[in-house]
Design an enzyme around this catalytic site. Structure first.
Site, PDB file in Angstrom:
ATOM      1  N   LYS A  20       1.151  -0.869   0.208  1.00 10.59           N
ATOM      2  CA  LYS A  20       0.069   0.012   0.335  1.00 10.59           C
ATOM      3  C   LYS A  20       1.055   1.676   0.175  1.00 10.59           C
ATOM      4  O   LYS A  20       1.277   2.048  -0.596  1.00 10.59           O
ATOM      5  CB  LYS A  20      -0.720  -0.316   1.498  1.00 10.59           C
ATOM      6  CG  LYS A  20      -1.521  -1.312   1.354  1.00 10.59           C
ATOM      7  CD  LYS A  20      -2.792  -1.281   2.289  1.00 10.59           C
ATOM      8  CE  LYS A  20      -2.103  -0.865   3.725  1.00 10.59           C
ATOM      9  NZ  LYS A  20      -0.792  -2.164   4.542  1.00 10.59           N
ATOM     10  N   ARG A  95     -10.535   0.501   8.222  1.00  8.80           N
ATOM     11  CA  ARG A  95     -10.090  -1.420   8.735  1.00  8.80           C
ATOM     12  C   ARG A  95     -10.914  -2.024   8.960  1.00  8.80           C
ATOM     13  O   ARG A  95     -10.905  -3.318   9.076  1.00  8.80           O
ATOM     14  CB  ARG A  95      -8.419  -1.133   9.000  1.00  8.80           C
ATOM     15  CG  ARG A  95      -7.249  -1.138   8.975  1.00  8.80           C
ATOM     16  CD  ARG A  95      -5.978  -1.180   9.843  1.00  8.80           C
ATOM     17  NE  ARG A  95      -4.876  -1.645   9.742  1.00  8.80           N
ATOM     18  CZ  ARG A  95      -3.528  -0.884   9.351  1.00  8.80           C
ATOM     19  NH1 ARG A  95      -3.470  -0.108   8.731  1.00  8.80           N
ATOM     20  NH2 ARG A  95      -2.752  -2.141   8.629  1.00  8.80           N
ATOM     21  N   ARG A 134      11.587  -5.889   4.862  1.00 12.72           N
ATOM     22  CA  ARG A 134      11.111  -4.672   4.992  1.00 12.72           C
ATOM     23  C   ARG A 134      12.740  -4.105   5.971  1.00 12.72           C
ATOM     24  O   ARG A 134      13.050  -4.375   6.867  1.00 12.72           O
ATOM     25  CB  ARG A 134      10.253  -4.029   5.288  1.00 12.72           C
ATOM     26  CG  ARG A 134       9.906  -2.568   5.612  1.00 12.72           C
ATOM     27  CD  ARG A 134       8.503  -2.372   5.129  1.00 12.72           C
ATOM     28  NE  ARG A 134       7.700  -2.587   5.848  1.00 12.72           N
ATOM     29  CZ  ARG A 134       6.641  -2.321   6.556  1.00 12.72           C
ATOM     30  NH1 ARG A 134       5.924  -1.584   5.407  1.00 12.72           N
ATOM     31  NH2 ARG A 134       5.449  -3.145   8.124  1.00 12.72           N
ATOM     32  N   ARG A 184      11.026  -2.602  10.997  1.00 19.46           N
ATOM     33  CA  ARG A 184      10.434  -1.798  12.279  1.00 19.46           C
ATOM     34  C   ARG A 184      10.160  -2.591  13.088  1.00 19.46           C
ATOM     35  O   ARG A 184       9.945  -3.990  13.013  1.00 19.46           O
ATOM     36  CB  ARG A 184       8.565  -1.461  11.452  1.00 19.46           C
ATOM     37  CG  ARG A 184       8.385  -0.543  11.054  1.00 19.46           C
ATOM     38  CD  ARG A 184       7.032   0.172   9.890  1.00 19.46           C
ATOM     39  NE  ARG A 184       6.100  -0.868  10.080  1.00 19.46           N
ATOM     40  CZ  ARG A 184       5.053  -0.558   9.480  1.00 19.46           C
ATOM     41  NH1 ARG A 184       5.045   0.428   8.352  1.00 19.46           N
ATOM     42  NH2 ARG A 184       4.143  -0.983   9.788  1.00 19.46           N
ATOM     43  N   ARG A 195      -0.864  -9.459  13.079  1.00 14.94           N
ATOM     44  CA  ARG A 195      -1.738  -8.488  12.191  1.00 14.94           C
ATOM     45  C   ARG A 195      -2.463  -8.840  11.059  1.00 14.94           C
ATOM     46  O   ARG A 195      -3.205  -8.477  10.700  1.00 14.94           O
ATOM     47  CB  ARG A 195      -0.872  -7.766  11.673  1.00 14.94           C
ATOM     48  CG  ARG A 195       0.382  -6.287  12.208  1.00 14.94           C
ATOM     49  CD  ARG A 195       1.800  -5.937  12.098  1.00 14.94           C
ATOM     50  NE  ARG A 195       1.532  -4.844  10.953  1.00 14.94           N
ATOM     51  CZ  ARG A 195       2.736  -4.688   9.664  1.00 14.94           C
ATOM     52  NH1 ARG A 195       3.923  -5.570  10.621  1.00 14.94           N
ATOM     53  NH2 ARG A 195       2.625  -4.297   8.574  1.00 14.94           N
TER      54      ARG A 195
HETATM   55  P1  AP5 Z   1       4.887  -1.494   1.898  1.00 16.05           P
HETATM   56  O1  AP5 Z   1       4.286  -0.790   0.923  1.00 16.05           O
HETATM   57  O2  AP5 Z   1       6.048  -0.903   2.842  1.00 16.05           O
HETATM   58  O3  AP5 Z   1       3.379  -2.329   2.287  1.00 16.05           O
HETATM   59  P2  AP5 Z   1       2.583  -2.176   3.105  1.00 16.05           P
HETATM   60  O4  AP5 Z   1       1.471  -2.496   2.535  1.00 16.05           O
HETATM   61  O5  AP5 Z   1       2.504  -0.233   3.376  1.00 16.05           O
HETATM   62  O6  AP5 Z   1       2.482  -2.562   4.414  1.00 16.05           O
HETATM   63  P3  AP5 Z   1       2.753  -2.420   5.755  1.00 16.05           P
HETATM   64  O7  AP5 Z   1       3.252  -3.166   6.952  1.00 16.05           O
HETATM   65  O8  AP5 Z   1       3.049  -0.491   6.441  1.00 16.05           O
HETATM   66  O9  AP5 Z   1       0.498  -1.833   5.952  1.00 16.05           O
HETATM   67  P4  AP5 Z   1      -0.097  -1.946   7.488  1.00 16.05           P
HETATM   68  O10 AP5 Z   1      -1.096  -1.643   7.368  1.00 16.05           O
HETATM   69  O11 AP5 Z   1       0.474  -3.210   7.924  1.00 16.05           O
HETATM   70  O12 AP5 Z   1       1.316  -1.340   8.680  1.00 16.05           O
HETATM   71  P5  AP5 Z   1       0.380  -0.200   9.004  1.00 16.05           P
HETATM   72  O13 AP5 Z   1       1.536   1.127   9.223  1.00 16.05           O
HETATM   73  O14 AP5 Z   1      -0.436   0.635   8.151  1.00 16.05           O
HETATM   74  O15 AP5 Z   1       5.090  -2.951   1.275  1.00 16.05           O
HETATM   75  C1  AP5 Z   1       6.055  -3.859   2.473  1.00 16.05           C
HETATM   76  C2  AP5 Z   1       7.785  -3.644   1.528  1.00 16.05           C
HETATM   77  O16 AP5 Z   1       7.319  -4.439   0.563  1.00 16.05           O
HETATM   78  C3  AP5 Z   1       8.831  -3.371   1.474  1.00 16.05           C
HETATM   79  O17 AP5 Z   1       9.857  -3.445   1.894  1.00 16.05           O
HETATM   80  C4  AP5 Z   1       8.364  -2.750  -0.108  1.00 16.05           C
HETATM   81  O18 AP5 Z   1       9.829  -2.275  -0.427  1.00 16.05           O
HETATM   82  C5  AP5 Z   1       8.235  -4.160  -0.450  1.00 16.05           C
HETATM   83  N1  AP5 Z   1       7.285  -3.982  -1.786  1.00 16.05           N
HETATM   84  C6  AP5 Z   1       6.194  -3.405  -1.329  1.00 16.05           C
HETATM   85  N2  AP5 Z   1       5.973  -4.224  -3.028  1.00 16.05           N
HETATM   86  C7  AP5 Z   1       5.807  -4.655  -3.552  1.00 16.05           C
HETATM   87  C8  AP5 Z   1       6.342  -4.890  -4.921  1.00 16.05           C
HETATM   88  N3  AP5 Z   1       4.757  -5.096  -5.626  1.00 16.05           N
HETATM   89  N4  AP5 Z   1       7.377  -6.449  -4.979  1.00 16.05           N
HETATM   90  C9  AP5 Z   1       8.503  -6.839  -4.250  1.00 16.05           C
HETATM   91  N5  AP5 Z   1       8.223  -5.714  -2.502  1.00 16.05           N
HETATM   92  C10 AP5 Z   1       7.609  -4.671  -2.510  1.00 16.05           C
HETATM   93  O19 AP5 Z   1      -0.102   0.029  10.714  1.00 16.05           O
HETATM   94  C11 AP5 Z   1       0.535   0.001  11.628  1.00 16.05           C
HETATM   95  C12 AP5 Z   1      -0.473  -0.413  12.774  1.00 16.05           C
HETATM   96  O20 AP5 Z   1      -0.743   0.746  13.621  1.00 16.05           O
HETATM   97  C13 AP5 Z   1      -1.245  -1.365  13.023  1.00 16.05           C
HETATM   98  O21 AP5 Z   1      -1.190  -2.707  13.657  1.00 16.05           O
HETATM   99  C14 AP5 Z   1      -2.460  -0.957  13.773  1.00 16.05           C
HETATM  100  O22 AP5 Z   1      -1.350  -0.743  15.386  1.00 16.05           O
HETATM  101  C15 AP5 Z   1      -2.312   0.628  13.569  1.00 16.05           C
HETATM  102  N6  AP5 Z   1      -3.148   2.000  12.527  1.00 16.05           N
HETATM  103  C16 AP5 Z   1      -2.738   1.521  11.638  1.00 16.05           C
HETATM  104  N7  AP5 Z   1      -4.178   1.789  10.579  1.00 16.05           N
HETATM  105  C17 AP5 Z   1      -5.020   1.635  11.768  1.00 16.05           C
HETATM  106  C18 AP5 Z   1      -6.680   1.807  11.363  1.00 16.05           C
HETATM  107  N8  AP5 Z   1      -7.237   2.308  10.373  1.00 16.05           N
HETATM  108  N9  AP5 Z   1      -7.089   1.313  12.598  1.00 16.05           N
HETATM  109  C19 AP5 Z   1      -6.741   1.001  13.760  1.00 16.05           C
HETATM  110  N10 AP5 Z   1      -4.961   0.462  14.283  1.00 16.05           N
HETATM  111  C20 AP5 Z   1      -4.417   1.266  12.818  1.00 16.05           C
END
Ligand code: AP5
Length: 243
Positions: A20, A95, A134, A184, A195
């Site tokens: 994402k 979410r 990552r 992270r 997660r």
């Molecule tokens: P990346 O693009 O970083 O993936 P992402 O989908 O953004 O993953 P996240 O882990 O950031 O998502 P998440 O939803 O778990 O975490 P968030 O920060 O929102 O890509 C991942 C890796 O793959 C990178 O190394 C990248 O280089 C590589 N990559 C990407 N695309 C690729 C491809 N096509 N091919 C190969 N490699 C690739 O949330 C964290 C925490 O915050 C949650 O656990 C929760 O505690 C809290 N939180 C956040 N939002 C909410 C909400 N709405 N409600 C409640 N709690 C929340």
């Protein structure tokens, strides 16, 4: 820069590690949208030890979802900032079904609509592989992958131009601030599993949300970042009207 997605209000309800953040950054470059990621907003609050950061830190560390009222405070604040008017891609929100409903209400109060919700579809095995590799720059937040997007040969962070070097213990460090590039906290395998479980439980319900359903599309997110982005562009070109 293309213009078809400009002024749009997009959400990316994909699983952790589905790409994402990577796709949102390409959408920003290509369409001039603003990127809001609830995970990034929450991590900033934690790092700054604000009241909201202190209240949410333990949820992030465990990979649990943060209570709605706390996340909604951040989303409301961010969506009402001036730059949101140019169109946005919201990453990591909604979410839960309750968050999807809250977003629809919040946008309605701002006389706005959601224009598309695009789920990046990957298997859990791909998620585990992507998150295990990552790496994030703790100085500027730039995201790398040990295999798929390594810091470049000169070890210069392409986002903030900080020179990185391999520290003696084999960890990448920022030359300017000596903060390590590293994993992270919530990319540890046991937290990734938590997660993913949370994602499968909550997002299934959300897909059925009627207001959301008409907008929800799915894109195959297997392939490199450019290949996935081409699929997104094809979808936005077909589905999102030019404002
Ligand atoms: P990346 O693009 O970083 O993936 P992402 O989908 O953004 O993953 P996240 O882990 O950031 O998502 P998440 O939803 O778990 O975490 P968030 O920060 O929102 O890509 C991942 C890796 O793959 C990178 O190394 C990248 O280089 C590589 N990559 C990407 N695309 C690729 C491809 N096509 N091919 C190969 N490699 C690739 O949330 C964290 C925490 O915050 C949650 O656990 C929760 O505690 C809290 N939180 C956040 N939002 C909410 C909400 N709405 N409600 C409640 N709690 C929340």
């Amino acid at each position: 820069m293309g213009t078809q997605g400009k002024g749009q209000h997009l959400v990316l309800p994909g699983s952790p590690g589905s790409g994402k953040g990577a796709q949102a950054r390409l959408l920003v470059q290509h369409y001039g949208l603003v990127h809001f990621a609830t995970g990034d907003l929450l991590r900033k609050e934690v790092a700054a030890a604000t009241g909201l950061g202190k209240a949410t830190a333990r949820y992030l560390a465990r990979g649990d979802l943060v209570p709605n009222d706390l996340v909604l405070q951040l989303v409301r604040r961010r969506l009402t900032e001036a730059d949101a008017g140019q169109g946005f891609v919201l990453d990591g929100f909604p979410r839960r079904l309750s968050q999807a409903r809250a977003l629809v209400n919040l946008l309605a109060a701002l006389c706005q609509n959601l224009t598309a919700a695009i789920r990046l579809a990957v298997s859990d095995d791909v998620v585990v592989d992507r998150l295990a590799g990552r790496l994030v720059c703790l100085d500027c937040g730039a995201v790398y992958h040990a295999v798929y997007r390594p810091p470049n040969a000169g070890n210069v962070c392409p986002a903030c131009r900080t020179v990185l070097h391999l520290a003696e213990e084999g960890k990448l460090k920022c030359e300017a601030c000596s903060r390590p590039i590293g994993q992270r906290e919530d990319d540890r395998p046991e937290v990734v599993r938590a997660r993913l479980a949370e994602y499968h439980r909550d997002t299934g319900q959300m897909k059925d949300h009627c207001k959301y359903k008409g907008l929800l599309s799915e894109v195959d997110a297997i392939g490199n970042e450019g290949e996935v982005f081409e699929r997104l562009q094809a979808l936005l070109g077909e589905r999102v009207p030019v404002p």
